[in-house]
Design a protein around this motif. Sequence first.
Motif, mmCIF file in Angstrom:
data_model
loop_
_atom_site.group_PDB
_atom_site.id
_atom_site.type_symbol
_atom_site.label_atom_id
_atom_site.label_comp_id
_atom_site.label_asym_id
_atom_site.label_seq_id
_atom_site.Cartn_x
_atom_site.Cartn_y
_atom_site.Cartn_z
ATOM 1 N N GLY A 1 0.818 -1.215 0.000
ATOM 2 C CA GLY A 1 0.000 0.000 0.000
ATOM 3 C C GLY A 1 0.845 1.255 0.000
ATOM 4 O O GLY A 1 0.550 2.219 -0.720
ATOM 5 N N LEU A 2 1.927 1.263 0.783
ATOM 6 C CA LEU A 2 2.809 2.432 0.819
ATOM 7 C C LEU A 2 3.517 2.621 -0.517
ATOM 8 O O LEU A 2 3.672 3.756 -0.996
ATOM 9 N N ALA A 3 3.948 1.516 -1.139
ATOM 10 C CA ALA A 3 4.578 1.616 -2.461
ATOM 11 C C ALA A 3 3.600 2.193 -3.486
ATOM 12 O O ALA A 3 3.965 3.065 -4.299
ATOM 13 N N LEU A 4 2.357 1.720 -3.451
ATOM 14 C CA LEU A 4 1.336 2.241 -4.369
ATOM 15 C C LEU A 4 1.071 3.713 -4.095
ATOM 16 O O LEU A 4 0.874 4.506 -5.034
ATOM 17 N N TYR A 5 1.061 4.097 -2.840
ATOM 18 C CA TYR A 5 0.844 5.501 -2.453
ATOM 19 C C TYR A 5 1.908 6.397 -3.091
ATOM 20 O O TYR A 5 1.589 7.434 -3.692
ATOM 21 N N HIS A 6 3.173 6.007 -2.983
ATOM 22 C CA HIS A 6 4.252 6.812 -3.563
ATOM 23 C C HIS A 6 4.204 6.781 -5.096
ATOM 24 O O HIS A 6 4.483 7.797 -5.745
ATOM 25 N N LEU A 7 3.863 5.630 -5.658
ATOM 26 C CA LEU A 7 3.774 5.543 -7.121
ATOM 27 C C LEU A 7 2.686 6.472 -7.646
ATOM 28 O O LEU A 7 2.874 7.161 -8.660
ATOM 29 N N ALA A 8 1.533 6.506 -6.981
ATOM 30 C CA ALA A 8 0.443 7.385 -7.408
ATOM 31 C C ALA A 8 0.868 8.851 -7.340
ATOM 32 O O ALA A 8 0.585 9.643 -8.248
ATOM 33 N N HIS A 9 1.563 9.229 -6.265
ATOM 34 C CA HIS A 9 2.017 10.610 -6.145
ATOM 35 C C HIS A 9 3.089 10.944 -7.181
ATOM 36 O O HIS A 9 3.160 12.091 -7.662
ATOM 37 N N ALA A 10 3.911 9.957 -7.540
ATOM 38 C CA ALA A 10 4.892 10.192 -8.599
ATOM 39 C C ALA A 10 4.189 10.452 -9.927
ATOM 40 O O ALA A 10 4.577 11.355 -10.687
ATOM 41 N N CYS A 11 3.140 9.686 -10.214
ATOM 42 C CA CYS A 11 2.373 9.902 -11.445
ATOM 43 C C CYS A 11 1.691 11.275 -11.433
ATOM 44 O O CYS A 11 1.609 11.950 -12.481
ATOM 45 N N ILE A 12 1.210 11.701 -10.264
ATOM 46 C CA ILE A 12 0.597 13.027 -10.150
ATOM 47 C C ILE A 12 1.621 14.112 -10.450
ATOM 48 O O ILE A 12 1.345 15.068 -11.189
ATOM 49 N N ALA A 13 2.826 13.967 -9.891
ATOM 50 C CA ALA A 13 3.871 14.964 -10.123
ATOM 51 C C ALA A 13 4.241 15.036 -11.595
ATOM 52 O O ALA A 13 4.410 16.127 -12.169
ATOM 53 N N VAL A 14 4.365 13.889 -12.251
ATOM 54 C CA VAL A 14 4.682 13.872 -13.687
ATOM 55 C C VAL A 14 3.548 14.491 -14.479
ATOM 56 O O VAL A 14 3.775 15.239 -15.437
ATOM 57 N N ARG A 15 2.300 14.200 -14.090
ATOM 58 C CA ARG A 15 1.146 14.785 -14.803
ATOM 59 C C ARG A 15 1.129 16.297 -14.665
ATOM 60 O O ARG A 15 0.691 17.003 -15.585
ATOM 61 N N PHE A 16 1.629 16.818 -13.553
ATOM 62 C CA PHE A 16 1.708 18.264 -13.377
ATOM 63 C C PHE A 16 2.882 18.879 -14.132
ATOM 64 O O PHE A 16 3.047 20.094 -14.122
ATOM 65 N N GLY A 17 3.701 18.041 -14.738
ATOM 66 C CA GLY A 17 4.806 18.550 -15.544
ATOM 67 C C GLY A 17 6.147 18.563 -14.847
ATOM 68 O O GLY A 17 7.099 19.156 -15.370
ATOM 69 N N ARG A 18 6.262 17.894 -13.693
ATOM 70 C CA ARG A 18 7.556 17.836 -13.019
ATOM 71 C C ARG A 18 8.530 16.991 -13.834
ATOM 72 O O ARG A 18 8.129 15.984 -14.414
ATOM 73 N N PRO A 19 9.815 17.350 -13.882
ATOM 74 C CA PRO A 19 10.792 16.541 -14.613
ATOM 75 C C PRO A 19 10.880 15.137 -14.027
ATOM 76 O O PRO A 19 10.884 14.963 -12.800
ATOM 77 N N LEU A 20 10.955 14.144 -14.894
ATOM 78 C CA LEU A 20 10.975 12.758 -14.452
ATOM 79 C C LEU A 20 12.170 12.479 -13.548
ATOM 80 O O LEU A 20 12.049 11.737 -12.556
ATOM 81 N N ARG A 21 13.309 13.071 -13.837
ATOM 82 C CA ARG A 21 14.499 12.849 -13.024
ATOM 83 C C ARG A 21 14.298 13.373 -11.606
ATOM 84 O O ARG A 21 14.694 12.726 -10.624
ATOM 85 N N ALA A 22 13.693 14.549 -11.484
ATOM 86 C CA ALA A 22 13.457 15.121 -10.154
ATOM 87 C C ALA A 22 12.462 14.281 -9.362
ATOM 88 O O ALA A 22 12.589 14.125 -8.141
ATOM 89 N N VAL A 23 11.456 13.737 -10.044
ATOM 90 C CA VAL A 23 10.467 12.899 -9.367
ATOM 91 C C VAL A 23 11.099 11.589 -8.916
ATOM 92 O O VAL A 23 10.817 11.086 -7.819
#
Length: 384
Positions: free
Chosen positions: A312-334
Amino acid sequence: MSAQPVRQPHADRHAGWLELFFDLVFVAFAAQLSHSLHGDPGPRDFAVFLALYFPPWWMWINLTVSANLFEDDSPRRRLLMLSAMFCLAAMAAAVPEADGDAGRAAVYALGYAGTRLVLLGLWWPATRLPAALRVPRWRPLSYCLVSALLWAASAAVPLPWRYAVWAVLLTAEMVLLLTARGHGITGRLHTGHLVERVGLFVIIVLGESVIALVTSTDHAWTAQAGAVATLGFVLLAALWWSYFDFGSTSAELMLGSAEGSRAYLLARDVSGFLHFFVTAAVISMAAGLATAVEEAGHAHLPRGAVWALAGGLALYHLAHACIAVRFGRPLRAVAVWAVPGIAVPLLVVLGAGTLAPWLVVLLLAAEAVGHLLYARTLARRRSR
């Protein structure tokens, strides 16, 4: 009184008392779904959990958007929302054994059909708005009425074919939503209100996790159980802190700076789709934490419980990583924070057969606290 278009995005607006009362039914939903993952769940249990959680989540986000677009506190709208609340409560009551009991599955289907009719009642006034804001009648008729009739008819379909029908109907609903490009009234979302509503839902599932920690001590009133519960609370506190200091704030800034259809599309993807995984992950962790407290005196946790908690914690972080990328954050920074946030819990899963319950929760709590400290350090650097 007919629904009126929302105020301009800069207007100050918060969740109303009716919305807060409506959310209470999801406290029961979260408890029912979390209980389904209690103990040692297997792959089928996780699949059923996600399948039974998505329809009520999907309806919640649909009803939240309708409340966002139309400021209407008339008795008509109140009765519609209370009717939706009753239908969702019936669905929550049907969750236990809904994957095998034909009667419970039928109640679940009929409850969801009722919510689609409520949604039709909420959206129909938008078909009579001025031309620039008007919603074509075919959209609520197909998205709400036809869907409601088909869901009601699915109650007569024998198991397990009924679940295939549900999957097709949900897919059709999502396709209809994806074809809406945010023009007209759907491009006038009040983003601050939407972020607040999603944040309140996150509070609900975090609250269920706290309840799970407290009630699980009824079955294990020992020093070991108290230590595990304390570590679990640290984990949840760190998730709350990082979400509302960084995740929610970032979402409000990004959605608030977007305009027109882009704001709608971002809100649809982040609030509608990706937050399903955020909230599902927290509900799963609630079940894992409850099991960890009850099994505190054992040599190790059941593998299914470790998957519920660490997965569940891994999924939580993965979802937030996808949110950050969707907002346009650089993949390397995420990746700097997402890779360890996903990898550490998965490594804990690999050691499930050897790690004591307290050590499992300690490692996950340490990861969550480290994630929070990294985010705060990064924020201070950016502010300077």
